[in-house]
Design an enzyme around this catalytic site. Sequence first.
Site, mmCIF file in Angstrom:
data_model
loop_
_atom_site.group_PDB
_atom_site.id
_atom_site.type_symbol
_atom_site.label_atom_id
_atom_site.label_comp_id
_atom_site.label_asym_id
_atom_site.label_seq_id
_atom_site.Cartn_x
_atom_site.Cartn_y
_atom_site.Cartn_z
ATOM 1 C CE1 TYR A 143 -7.908 24.531 -1.751
ATOM 2 C CE2 TYR A 143 -7.157 22.899 -0.169
ATOM 3 C CZ TYR A 143 -8.185 23.530 -0.842
ATOM 4 O OH TYR A 143 -9.473 23.166 -0.589
ATOM 5 C CE LYS A 194 -15.187 33.382 -13.344
ATOM 6 N NZ LYS A 194 -16.617 33.289 -13.691
ATOM 7 C CG ASP A 226 -19.306 30.892 -13.758
ATOM 8 O OD1 ASP A 226 -18.611 30.246 -14.584
ATOM 9 O OD2 ASP A 226 -19.655 32.072 -13.963
ATOM 10 C CG ASP A 250 -12.240 21.671 -1.511
ATOM 11 O OD1 ASP A 250 -12.435 20.545 -1.025
ATOM 12 O OD2 ASP A 250 -12.479 22.740 -0.903
ATOM 13 C CG ASP A 254 -17.572 18.769 -0.710
ATOM 14 O OD1 ASP A 254 -16.640 17.947 -0.817
ATOM 15 O OD2 ASP A 254 -17.884 19.311 0.377
#
Length: 360
Positions: A143, A194, A226, A250, A254
């Site tokens: 970000y 990752k 993942d 983020d 959700d």
Amino acid sequence: MTKQYNITLLPGDGIGPEIMSVTVEVLKTIGKLFEIDFNFTEALIGGAAIDATSQPLPPETLSICRNSDAVLLAAIGGYKWDNLPRAQRPETGLLQLRAGLELFANLRPATILPQLIDASTLKPEVVEGVDIMVVRELTGGIYFGQPKGIFTTETGQSRGVNTMAYTDGEIDRIAKVGFETAQKRQGKLCSVDKANVLDVSQLWRDRITKIASDYPDVELSHLYVDNAAMQLVRAPKQFDTIVTGNMFGDILSDAAAMLTGSIGMLPSASLGSSSPGVFEPVHGSAPDIAGSDIANPLAMILSAAMMLRYGLNEPAAAEKIEKTVSNVLSDGYRTGDIMSSGMKQLGCRAMGEKFREFLN
Ligand code: IPM
Ligand code: MG
């Protein structure tokens, strides 16, 4: 003795002002019950600020926030501002607020309330008892990393660039928040990265592993992002506390939110080391339902509870709000997003009024 707190209110856009006004009334009632005097100051952020000042975070707003004890933020954004240059988008204002207050730690709880098990799209036996805390790094990673922008290459192509970068110091401080959060919960921390592909994630994993030696009472595991996404919907009960970077957090927060039935139920806290915290629902500004008085104010009300607990150290008042959410739901009151048959549907304002009835 009555305690006094200065609270900055940032209602923002869309359903923001509706859920904020309900929450302010709830806080006034809580104030009476717990002898707390809230002094509210409203300021502009997001689209509302762009319309009034052409900036998504006017400097005045940042300084009002800095000088308060805590900041309550509702939601920002809407179709109207979607095509403005990035510097003038509502989301940029939110990122500037996070950076300006150095709110590097974002706590996003996803707890399923027994009353809402049927509101989840997953099978009851999969989600029953889910209680997850996502600790998301909030002021670094992709970000904020440099370089970023849309550039023109030598051959005249456009090339969009963002950079995912973390320093060891940035990782260490969020790691500590992750371990300390896990200590206060079930003592299990899962770090998500990752590292099989990204160097930045390899450093992340190395640092988290190193910091773990200071927390022998916490059981640490690592997952690739993942796999973590898959595990969250396959068997969410395996998770207690998750610590991860800005973008992975983020996305995963959700997904975790939907385990609980509705993103309209989930609060969050963004904390720094010295500045006031920002407390806001995980959901957005829902411009499609703005102004129709049907939004669910409970995530915003629960964000006020997080403010009381983490920002103002008023755990009894926080607990009162959380218990009341449970009581209101147990009595069958629902907003449209969590409605199911046999329940009593209320609009945003009516839910706020019902909530205050239950508080008293
Ligand atoms: C969130 C939101 C924000 C984010 C947007 C609105 C900038 O999705 O708080 O999760 O990406 O951090
Ligand atoms: Mg998000």
